[in-house]
Design an enzyme around this catalytic site. Structure first.
Site, PDB file in Angstrom:
ATOM      1  N   ASP A 124       6.471   8.757  -2.058  1.00 11.58           N
ATOM      2  CA  ASP A 124       7.927   8.608  -2.072  1.00 11.58           C
ATOM      3  C   ASP A 124       8.239   7.258  -2.698  1.00 11.58           C
ATOM      4  O   ASP A 124       7.494   6.296  -2.503  1.00 11.58           O
ATOM      5  CB  ASP A 124       8.492   8.672  -0.651  1.00 11.58           C
ATOM      6  CG  ASP A 124      10.007   8.770  -0.630  1.00 11.58           C
ATOM      7  OD1 ASP A 124      10.671   7.715  -0.711  1.00 11.58           O
ATOM      8  OD2 ASP A 124      10.531   9.901  -0.546  1.00 11.58           O
ATOM      9  N   ALA A 136       9.283   3.999   9.500  1.00  2.00           N
ATOM     10  CA  ALA A 136       7.998   4.673   9.713  1.00  2.00           C
ATOM     11  C   ALA A 136       7.664   5.592   8.546  1.00  2.00           C
ATOM     12  O   ALA A 136       6.504   5.663   8.111  1.00  2.00           O
ATOM     13  CB  ALA A 136       8.028   5.451  11.024  1.00  2.00           C
ATOM     14  N   TYR A 137       8.661   6.294   8.049  1.00  3.05           N
ATOM     15  CA  TYR A 137       8.430   7.190   6.903  1.00  3.05           C
ATOM     16  C   TYR A 137       7.948   6.394   5.703  1.00  3.05           C
ATOM     17  O   TYR A 137       6.931   6.738   5.078  1.00  3.05           O
ATOM     18  CB  TYR A 137       9.717   7.935   6.572  1.00  3.05           C
ATOM     19  CG  TYR A 137       9.631   8.777   5.316  1.00  3.05           C
ATOM     20  CD1 TYR A 137       9.068  10.055   5.355  1.00  3.05           C
ATOM     21  CD2 TYR A 137      10.097   8.303   4.097  1.00  3.05           C
ATOM     22  CE1 TYR A 137       8.977  10.823   4.215  1.00  3.05           C
ATOM     23  CE2 TYR A 137      10.013   9.070   2.946  1.00  3.05           C
ATOM     24  CZ  TYR A 137       9.452  10.325   3.010  1.00  3.05           C
ATOM     25  OH  TYR A 137       9.362  11.086   1.862  1.00  3.05           O
ATOM     26  N   ALA A 138       8.662   5.328   5.343  1.00  2.00           N
ATOM     27  CA  ALA A 138       8.287   4.532   4.178  1.00  2.00           C
ATOM     28  C   ALA A 138       6.907   3.907   4.356  1.00  2.00           C
ATOM     29  O   ALA A 138       6.115   3.851   3.413  1.00  2.00           O
ATOM     30  CB  ALA A 138       9.338   3.457   3.915  1.00  2.00           C
ATOM     31  N   LYS A 141       4.145   6.574   3.967  1.00  2.00           N
ATOM     32  CA  LYS A 141       4.027   6.963   2.565  1.00  2.00           C
ATOM     33  C   LYS A 141       3.391   5.840   1.737  1.00  2.00           C
ATOM     34  O   LYS A 141       2.658   6.106   0.772  1.00  2.00           O
ATOM     35  CB  LYS A 141       5.403   7.325   1.998  1.00  2.00           C
ATOM     36  CG  LYS A 141       5.933   8.666   2.489  1.00  2.00           C
ATOM     37  CD  LYS A 141       5.127   9.830   1.947  1.00  2.00           C
ATOM     38  CE  LYS A 141       5.778  11.162   2.270  1.00  2.00           C
ATOM     39  NZ  LYS A 141       5.072  12.317   1.665  1.00  2.00           N
TER      40      LYS A 141
END
Length: 228
Positions: A124, A136-138, A141
């Site tokens: 991403d 957390a997502y970043a 990724k």
């Protein structure tokens, strides 16, 4: 039986489009999801597995080893975009980091059995800049993006390992007009591109002769509009 491309996360949206695109392009596709594809194709074999669960990953690896002598590639597309809390961090860690790490290691021999194979990590564009609303997502990724470098060195020269980092491809389901306009304003190219940019990047990497450890960013120039 030709060596398939394993693709995770193909039950919907861009992942589904990718599986069908590669099948229609002549690849054998092994589609791995928690549930089956909504539409089938004669070149797609579907396997249900929850990649967050160690026992189901083990069963998947056993199935692949028993059925195939080689793999043409692995495309790690399975993803979760969750809110920032500890439980969500743990789930995204398992899906974005642990599962690709484990599958790349355990299926490495099958990749090396082929004269040419590819691993592609779908990351991403937030991995390189962070996200105050989805930390957390970043972060997970970003770890997946970094892992591309290590596996590229480990499996060179017969296996190319690369990453693709998309920005907006499809609006969130149920999003309203105001959200959509706000999302479009973050990029220099202000339109919803659909799956096409990712499919084009995958097509390139599967035939590229001199690319490994690379990251293709397809974000419509979002990095040019950082002040928005």
């Amino acid at each position: 039986m030709s060596a398939p491309v394993l693709i995770s996360g193909t039950s919907r949206r861009v992942g589904r489009a990718l599986a069908l695109h590669l099948a229609e392009s002549g690849f054998s596709v092994l589609a791995v999801n928690r549930r089956s594809l909504a539409a089938s194709h004669p070149c797609i074999e579907q396997v249900e597995a929850d990649l967050c669960r160690h026992d189901e990953r083990e069963a998947l690896i056993g199935f692949i080893r028993s059925r195939y002598q080689g793999l043409r590639g692995i495309i790690h597309n399975a993803s979760a975009w969750l809110d920032d809390d500890l439980a969500s961090l743990e789930q995204m860690y398992r899906l974005h980091i642990e599962a690709p790490f484990y599958l790349n290691l355990e299926l490495g021999e099958l990749l090396l059995n082929e004269p040419r194979a590819d691993i592609i990590h779908i990351c991403d564009e937030s991995a390189s800049r962070g996200s105050k609303n989805h930390i957390a997502y970043a972060a997970t990724k970003a770890a997946l993006l970094n892992m591309s470098l290590s596996f590229a060195e480990r499996y060179a020269p017969s296996v190319r390992v690369n990453a693709i980092s998309p920005g907006l491809l499809l609006f969130k389901e149920g999003s309203d007009a105001a959200y959509q306009q706000q999302a479009l304003a973050k990029a220099a190219l202000r339109f919803e591109p659909g799956a096409a940019p990712l499919l084009e990047a995958v097509d390139y990497l599967l035939q590229a002769s001199y690319s490994t450890g690379s990251n293709i960013v397809v974000n419509g120039g979002r990095h040019l509009k950082q002040s928005i």
